[in-house]
Design a protein around this motif. Structure first.
Motif, PDB file in Angstrom:
ATOM      1  N   GLN A 191      14.404   8.163   8.419  1.00 27.04           N
ATOM      2  CA  GLN A 191      12.978   7.616   9.324  1.00 27.04           C
ATOM      3  C   GLN A 191      12.129   8.990   9.468  1.00 27.04           C
ATOM      4  OE1 GLN A 191      13.974   6.079  12.978  1.00 27.04           O
ATOM      5  NE2 GLN A 191      14.653   4.138  12.511  1.00 27.04           N
ATOM      6  N   ALA A 192      12.629  10.093   9.316  1.00 27.20           N
ATOM      7  CA  ALA A 192      11.869  11.395   9.405  1.00 27.20           C
ATOM      8  C   ALA A 192      11.323  11.397   7.849  1.00 27.20           C
ATOM      9  CB  ALA A 192      12.635  12.588   9.619  1.00 27.20           C
ATOM     10  N   ALA A 193      12.014  11.338   6.873  1.00 28.21           N
ATOM     11  CA  ALA A 193      11.260  11.401   5.618  1.00 28.21           C
ATOM     12  C   ALA A 193      10.512  10.409   5.394  1.00 28.21           C
ATOM     13  CB  ALA A 193      12.466  11.320   4.495  1.00 28.21           C
ATOM     14  N   TYR A 194      10.562   9.319   5.865  1.00 24.04           N
ATOM     15  CA  TYR A 194       9.443   8.311   5.899  1.00 24.04           C
ATOM     16  C   TYR A 194       8.160   8.581   6.506  1.00 24.04           C
ATOM     17  CZ  TYR A 194       7.157   3.653   6.539  1.00 24.04           C
ATOM     18  OH  TYR A 194       6.421   2.509   6.168  1.00 24.04           O
ATOM     19  N   ALA A 195       8.365   9.115   7.794  1.00 29.23           N
ATOM     20  CA  ALA A 195       7.365   9.562   8.614  1.00 29.23           C
ATOM     21  C   ALA A 195       6.371  10.754   7.836  1.00 29.23           C
ATOM     22  CB  ALA A 195       7.711   9.992   9.801  1.00 29.23           C
ATOM     23  N   GLU A 196       7.084  11.620   7.111  1.00 28.08           N
ATOM     24  CA  GLU A 196       6.309  12.679   6.541  1.00 28.08           C
ATOM     25  C   GLU A 196       5.532  12.187   5.438  1.00 28.08           C
ATOM     26  OE1 GLU A 196       6.107  16.198   7.090  1.00 28.08           O
ATOM     27  OE2 GLU A 196       7.983  16.583   8.103  1.00 28.08           O
ATOM     28  N   GLN A 197       5.714  10.937   5.084  1.00 31.66           N
ATOM     29  CA  GLN A 197       5.151  10.629   3.814  1.00 31.66           C
ATOM     30  C   GLN A 197       3.930   9.666   4.248  1.00 31.66           C
ATOM     31  OE1 GLN A 197       6.988   9.003   0.386  1.00 31.66           O
ATOM     32  NE2 GLN A 197       9.044  10.361   0.696  1.00 31.66           N
ATOM     33  N   VAL A 198       4.118   8.828   5.099  1.00 31.61           N
ATOM     34  CA  VAL A 198       3.166   7.998   5.534  1.00 31.61           C
ATOM     35  C   VAL A 198       2.624   8.003   7.044  1.00 31.61           C
ATOM     36  CG1 VAL A 198       3.552   6.300   4.046  1.00 31.61           C
ATOM     37  CG2 VAL A 198       4.777   6.005   6.268  1.00 31.61           C
ATOM     38  N   GLY A 199       3.008   8.904   7.897  1.00 36.49           N
ATOM     39  CA  GLY A 199       2.553   9.079   9.270  1.00 36.49           C
ATOM     40  C   GLY A 199       2.954   8.022  10.162  1.00 36.49           C
ATOM     41  N   TYR A 200       4.032   7.261   9.756  1.00 35.61           N
ATOM     42  CA  TYR A 200       4.375   6.298  10.954  1.00 35.61           C
ATOM     43  C   TYR A 200       5.935   6.859  11.159  1.00 35.61           C
ATOM     44  CZ  TYR A 200       0.924   3.004   9.362  1.00 35.61           C
ATOM     45  OH  TYR A 200      -0.405   2.370   9.341  1.00 35.61           O
ATOM     46  N   PRO A 201       6.088   7.479  12.436  1.00 36.14           N
ATOM     47  CA  PRO A 201       7.315   8.029  12.912  1.00 36.14           C
ATOM     48  C   PRO A 201       8.259   6.991  13.097  1.00 36.14           C
ATOM     49  CG  PRO A 201       5.805   8.132  14.560  1.00 36.14           C
ATOM     50  CD  PRO A 201       5.035   7.430  13.544  1.00 36.14           C
ATOM     51  N   GLY A 202       9.672   7.361  12.968  1.00 38.52           N
ATOM     52  CA  GLY A 202      10.790   6.526  13.358  1.00 38.52           C
ATOM     53  C   GLY A 202      10.942   6.297  14.896  1.00 38.52           C
ATOM     54  N   GLY A 227       0.805  -1.350   0.157  1.00 37.17           N
ATOM     55  CA  GLY A 227      -0.111   0.139  -0.108  1.00 37.17           C
ATOM     56  C   GLY A 227       0.788   1.247   0.037  1.00 37.17           C
ATOM     57  N   ASP A 228       0.286   2.334   0.629  1.00 43.14           N
ATOM     58  CA  ASP A 228       1.148   3.504   0.653  1.00 43.14           C
ATOM     59  C   ASP A 228       2.316   3.524   1.228  1.00 43.14           C
ATOM     60  OD1 ASP A 228      -0.977   4.904  -0.625  1.00 43.14           O
ATOM     61  OD2 ASP A 228      -1.729   5.873   1.372  1.00 43.14           O
ATOM     62  N   THR A 229       2.599   2.856   2.376  1.00 44.84           N
ATOM     63  CA  THR A 229       3.777   2.584   3.050  1.00 44.84           C
ATOM     64  C   THR A 229       4.861   1.974   2.093  1.00 44.84           C
ATOM     65  OG1 THR A 229       3.134   0.439   3.798  1.00 44.84           O
ATOM     66  CG2 THR A 229       2.658   2.496   5.288  1.00 44.84           C
ATOM     67  N   LEU A 230       4.434   0.991   1.108  1.00 43.12           N
ATOM     68  CA  LEU A 230       5.535   0.592   0.139  1.00 43.12           C
ATOM     69  C   LEU A 230       6.230   1.614  -0.658  1.00 43.12           C
ATOM     70  CD1 LEU A 230       7.048  -1.829  -1.165  1.00 43.12           C
ATOM     71  CD2 LEU A 230       5.020  -2.435  -2.411  1.00 43.12           C
ATOM     72  N   VAL A 231       5.059   2.172  -1.357  1.00 45.32           N
ATOM     73  CA  VAL A 231       5.640   3.324  -2.050  1.00 45.32           C
ATOM     74  C   VAL A 231       6.653   4.294  -1.321  1.00 45.32           C
ATOM     75  CG1 VAL A 231       4.987   5.464  -3.443  1.00 45.32           C
ATOM     76  CG2 VAL A 231       3.222   3.477  -3.286  1.00 45.32           C
ATOM     77  N   ALA A 232       6.418   4.594  -0.025  1.00 41.02           N
ATOM     78  CA  ALA A 232       7.398   5.571   0.564  1.00 41.02           C
ATOM     79  C   ALA A 232       8.549   4.549   0.947  1.00 41.02           C
ATOM     80  CB  ALA A 232       6.744   6.018   1.919  1.00 41.02           C
ATOM     81  N   THR A 233       8.494   3.547   1.402  1.00 42.67           N
ATOM     82  CA  THR A 233       9.439   2.583   1.879  1.00 42.67           C
ATOM     83  C   THR A 233      10.517   2.473   0.516  1.00 42.67           C
ATOM     84  OG1 THR A 233       8.170   1.303   3.153  1.00 42.67           O
ATOM     85  CG2 THR A 233      10.386   0.206   2.753  1.00 42.67           C
ATOM     86  N   ARG A 234      10.172   2.395  -0.792  1.00 40.34           N
ATOM     87  CA  ARG A 234      10.889   2.360  -2.000  1.00 40.34           C
ATOM     88  C   ARG A 234      11.388   3.460  -2.277  1.00 40.34           C
ATOM     89  NH1 ARG A 234      13.411   0.939  -5.591  1.00 40.34           N
ATOM     90  NH2 ARG A 234      12.917  -1.431  -5.332  1.00 40.34           N
ATOM     91  N   LYS A 235      10.759   4.552  -1.865  1.00 40.64           N
ATOM     92  CA  LYS A 235      11.299   5.865  -2.184  1.00 40.64           C
ATOM     93  C   LYS A 235      12.335   6.370  -1.176  1.00 40.64           C
ATOM     94  CE  LYS A 235       8.074   9.536  -3.666  1.00 40.64           C
ATOM     95  NZ  LYS A 235       7.055  10.099  -3.357  1.00 40.64           N
ATOM     96  N   VAL A 236      12.177   6.351   0.159  1.00 35.88           N
ATOM     97  CA  VAL A 236      13.081   6.542   1.131  1.00 35.88           C
ATOM     98  C   VAL A 236      14.238   5.538   1.191  1.00 35.88           C
ATOM     99  CG1 VAL A 236      13.460   7.062   3.405  1.00 35.88           C
ATOM    100  CG2 VAL A 236      11.272   7.816   2.046  1.00 35.88           C
TER     101      VAL A 236
END
Lengths: 280, 359
Positions: free
Chosen positions: B295-306, B48-57
């Motif tokens: 982790q911060a960049a990922y948090a900004e994208q999906v709402g799951y903080p580091g 889902g959305d988290t995968l897109v962010a995980t790939r990007k970050v």
């Protein structure tokens, strides 16, 4: 009798032609179906204990789910029979072109994914879905009705998914019925109802039985439709097995539940083979 | 002619890059002992959305650093991970596991030990810094979300007490069809403070659940359901994983918001799959995932903080209100007790299933 050039071969070797032709399919099934099923059975008695079966067959929770599963399958089967039998009959009376159109209407949904068809029902039945909006627009109700996340919605969607499975076998039997027999019954003074119950229904009964067995057995293993439309309250045995495998990691118990389901399915199949057509 | 020239020039460029890399490896001492690079590694994670962010970050950074392709796999499944390790047919290099499953995965021996020389575990606070086989990469929470337009005068549900209050906050609701993520809320609705939930008082929780049962339209089973139920107006409020509401609550037009009080926080973890041939590169990927900036960049994208304390230095202040463990929200939330659930989960889930099916 046999010529000396061709020595007598044992019976099994004389079968070799058909056997060789069937060999790839047999190997395929042995390797990818029978093997895993046997492993599943072994897993269910892991540690030499029958505790998993004891739990599956005595615990009220799982008995309830098994009974609910059979009940839902039975209702879906009856619904498919009541809806599908007339449709199959109408198909036999149509001209070639119209029959082709009729078959397209049955086959295209059948080839569409169950998931998509289940979601389509969610669009129809939802609180702000098409049916509720129409009812409210027409002033028939002032608040949305709870059409979804209950037993009726699961049954409607399952019957929709499985209807072609009933129509096709029944149709294949109906087209072989000799129309002259119906005219003969008519000529001998039978009423329309008598012709149906004493001639047509007994002649098409094997198709009804085949269709009903197919629908019932597939219903027993249904997973995605109750998961999405049941709202967590309508639980069939496949949902419980999935939960045991994925969430609770109790594979021994999941295997035992699966084996019980398999045996129940085989029993249904065996029973249906023994049922005789009703005599007129 | 020109074509062949261009190619040969590119080849020359590659040779020079290759030579300098070799030189760097020789001079790098310890780096010279790196195991050979595989063509790719496989990371199994949420979809889902988290995968897109995980790939990007994370995956993009790993590919940039080491030139090894990262192949995506999903969804997260402890069952599949266990089947993989037990059969010895290892497809994944590293895998995510959620919340209490980290402890079960450790007990079942599904992960390689973390190499603390590669992954900076000392940077992580408290118990997560002491973990043996899993890296706590991110935080997620099960949170109350609601439709604003379902309630008048701007009086929105603010806690699980309000969730249970069907008089002042009428309308159909949804909760998870599992004991975990649900019993904690029932106890809070009954007045148990969020930091005194464990060990869970089961009888009390089920008594409180009896009250709300007729008002639950849907017991959700998959993560994408809660947000969809709100969007489709099937329910007025629900529990759900906060990242699933993140984009909605950042978009004022959605009319959907969350109440953080009493959210149950869990830790999303990654581990190197036992028996993978590329364990070293799996550890390297964990190190990338432990980078506070990423982790911060990922948090900004999906709402799951580091989990890395320094990651908060890189999160924009105006985003803090959307994260369960930001300094503003941390005092309001509770922490799911993974040990308690790992020890009691089976029996409690069975009791919950029994309760749910009782007519």
């Amino acid at each position: 009798m046999s010529s000396p050039a061709e020595p007598r071969r044992p019976r099994w070797l004389r079968l070799e032609g058909p056997f060789v032709l069937g060999l790839p399919a047999i190997l395929f099934l042995m390797l990818l179906f029978v093997g895993p099923v046997l492993r599943l059975m072994l897993m269910s008695v892991e540690g030499g204990s029958l505790a998993a079966y004891e739990k599956a067959l005595t615990d009220g929770l799982y008995l309830r789910v098994f009974l609910d599963t059979f009940e839902i399958a039975a209702i879906v089967t009856v619904a498919c029979a009541l809806l599908g039998y007339p449709v199959a009959y109408v198909l036999t009376t149509l001209s070639r072109g119209w029959a082709a159109l009729g078959f397209a209407c049955i086959m295209i949904p059948m080839l569409t994914s169950v998931l998509v068809r289940t979601y389509a029902w969610m669009v129809l039945l939802g609180r702000s879905g098409i049916i509720n909006r129409t009812l409210m627009d027409w002033g028939l109700t002032d608040r949305p009705l709870a059409l979804m996340y209950n037993l009726p919605s699961v049954i409607v969607a399952m019957a929709h998914v499985l209807l072609p499975m009933f129509i096709l076998p029944v149709y294949s039997v109906m087209v072989r019925v000799d129309r002259e027999l119906l005219r003969a019954a008519d000529g001998l003074g039978a009423s329309g109802w008598q012709t149906f119950t004493r001639v047509y229904l007994p002649l098409t009964w094997p198709g009804v039985l085949a269709g009903a067995t197919l629908v019932f057995i597939i219903s027993l293993g249904f997973y995605i439709t109750p998961a999405l439309l049941g709202g967590g309250r309508i639980v069939m045995i496949a949902n419980v097995i999935e939960n045991q495998v994925q969430a609770l990691l109790d594979w021994r118990f999941a295997s035992a539940l699966s084996v019980v389901l398999l045996v129940a399915t085989l029993a249904v199949q065996a029973a249906s083979n023994r049922v005789q057509a009703p005599r007129g | 002619m020109t074509e062949s020239k261009r190619i040969s020039r590119r080849d020359a460029g590659r040779w020079i890059a290759g030579l300098s890399l070799t030189a760097a490896m020789i001079s790098g001492g310890s780096r010279a002992q790196e195991p050979p690079k595989p063509r790719q590694i496989v990371v199994n994670a949420s979809i889902g959305d988290t995968l897109v962010a995980t790939r990007k970050v994370y995956y993009a950074e790993f590919e940039r650093l080491y030139g090894i392709k990262v192949v995506e796999s999903g969804p997260v499944s402890l069952a599949k991970l266990r089947a993989m390790v037990e059969s010895g047919n290892i497809e994944w290099t590293i895998s995510e596991v959620g919340g209490e499953d980290a402890i079960r995965a450790e007990k079942l021996g599904l992960f390689e030990p973390i190499d603390r020389k590669i992954v900076d575990m000392d940077a992580l606070p408290g118990a997560v810094g002491q973990r043996k086989v899993t890296l706590a990469r991110g935080i997620y929470s099960t949170t109350l979300a609601y439709r604003k337009d379902a309630f008048k005068n701007g009086k929105y549900p603010q806690s699980w007490v309000d969730f249970w209050d069907v008089k002042n906050f009428p309308g159909p609701r949804s909760l998870r069809g599992r004991a975990i993520d649900t019993l904690e809320f029932a106890l809070q609705a009954d007045g148990v403070p969020v930091d005194k939930l464990y060990p869970l008082d089961l009888d009390r929780a089920f008594r409180k659940l009896d009250e709300i049962k007729p008002h639950i339209a849907v017991w959700w089973t998959t993560g994408q359901q809660p947000a969809q139920l709100l969007i489709d107006r099937e329910v007025v409020m629900t529990s759900g994983w906060n990242g699933r509401f993140y984009k909605l609550q950042r978009d004022p037009a959605s009319g959907i918001d969350t109440a953080w009080t009493g959210s149950m926080v869990k830790i999303g973890t990654f581990g190197v799959v036992k028996g993978t041939p590329h364990a070293y590169w799996g550890q390297k990927m964990l190190a990338v995932m432990n980078d506070p900036k990423l982790q911060a960049a990922y948090a900004e994208q999906v709402g799951y903080p580091g989990t890395h304390p320094k990651s908060w230095d890189y999160v924009r202040a105006e985003s803090h209100r959307y994260f369960p463990t930001s300094p503003v929200n941390l005092p309001k939330v509770g922490w799911t007790n993974d040990e308690w659930w790992a020890a009691n989960g089976g029996a409690v889930e069975e009791r919950f299933a029994r309760w749910l099916l009782a007519r």
